[in-house]
Scaffold this motif. Structure first.
Motif, PDB file in Angstrom:
ATOM      1  N   SER A  54      11.983  18.682  12.435  1.00 15.77           N
ATOM      2  CA  SER A  54      11.936  17.441  13.210  1.00 15.77           C
ATOM      3  C   SER A  54      12.799  16.393  12.513  1.00 15.77           C
ATOM      4  CB  SER A  54      10.491  16.951  13.322  1.00 15.77           C
ATOM      5  OG  SER A  54      10.017  16.544  12.041  1.00 15.77           O
ATOM      6  N   PRO A  55      13.148  15.302  13.193  1.00 14.87           N
ATOM      7  CA  PRO A  55      13.966  14.257  12.541  1.00 14.87           C
ATOM      8  C   PRO A  55      13.380  13.759  11.225  1.00 14.87           C
ATOM      9  CG  PRO A  55      13.881  13.883  14.902  1.00 14.87           C
ATOM     10  CD  PRO A  55      12.932  15.022  14.621  1.00 14.87           C
ATOM     11  N   GLY A 110      20.727  15.144   9.982  1.00 14.33           N
ATOM     12  CA  GLY A 110      19.626  15.594  10.828  1.00 14.33           C
ATOM     13  C   GLY A 110      19.442  17.094  10.848  1.00 14.33           C
TER      14      GLY A 110
END
Length: 248
Positions: free
Chosen positions: A111-112, A119
């Protein structure tokens, strides 16, 4: 078609069959995200030993052994484990616990909040440990960092996260095509060049009529499906040790 040519083409079919069998074989230490980007984590496998995280002090925490994409070499927590923690070696099974089974290994995109540079990142998770223990590697992209190593991060009741900064969680560091894929692509290119070159030669040098006979060695290509089947069976029989292979 001559006997020598038939032998040569038969060998070619066996090589092609080999590439078809192994070209699509999945790498058990790679992950492809929804955008089709490949992360090859094979260099993170610790060979001959495990990643070891010692207790922060003798009276607190655990000694931890970890590995990725393979079971632990350490047998402290038994065989087939991906992570092991030990808090008191004097208490036998009551002083240690498997943190997760290698057989449960799963990959997912980070996930971010879990990702690293640009990222990019991969999450590798394991479950099935003692008393439902489970743990995750949060592989975070860090360019130029080499393999790196896991560091204990957040943890709760039998849930553990290990932060792992590594260049192999970056797209630029992935090794790309597997050897089988390279063989498959090479063989495909050779076939296309062979067919186009043969048609041009027969059309403009030998001045043959248009039609299916322009295809070089047309008799071979009519037999090609059966030869591929024979080639695949030859490889399977060799791998499994079942029977032999009769010459074409």
């Amino acid at each position: 078609i001559s006997r020598d040519m038939k032998k040569t083409l038969s060998l070619f079919v066996q090589l092609l069959s080999l590439s078809l069998v192994f070209g699509a074989e999945p790498n058990p230490c790679s992950f492809t995200n929804t955008e089709g980007h490949l992360y090859d984590l094979t260099p993170l496998k610790k060979q001959g030993s495990d990643y070891y995280i010692p207790k922060p002090n003798p009276n607190e925490g655990w000694d931890i052994w970890l590995n990725i994409c393979q079971p632990l070499f350490s047998t402290v927590c038994g065989s087939g484990t991906a992570g092991c923690q030990q808090w008191d070696p004097t208490r036998g099974d009551q002083g240690k616990a498997s943190m997760g089974s290698y057989a449960t290994q799963k990959f997912s995109a980070a996930s971010p909040s879990e990702a690293g540079e640009d990222g990019q990142g991969v999450v590798v998770s394991y479950s099935g440990g003692k008393d439902a223990r489970n743990f995750r590697y949060l592989l975070k992209c860090k360019k130029g960092s080499g393999a790196g190593q896991p560091i204990l991060g957040a943890f709760g009741t039998y849930n553990y996260d290990f932060n792992w900064e590594t260049e192999y969680a970056c797209l630029s560091a992935s090794s790309g095509l597997s050897p089988g894929s390279i063989i498959l692509i090479t063989m495909t290119v050779l076939i296309v060049v062979y067919l186009i070159g043969g048609v041009i030669f027969k059309k403009f040098v030998k001045k043959e009529e248009n039609g299916i006979n322009l295809i070089p060695n047309i008799e071979f290509w009519r037999e090609f499906p059966g030869l591929v089947k024979s080639g695949v069976m030859f490889i399977i029989n060799k791998v499994t040790g079942r029977g032999g292979y009769s010459a074409v």
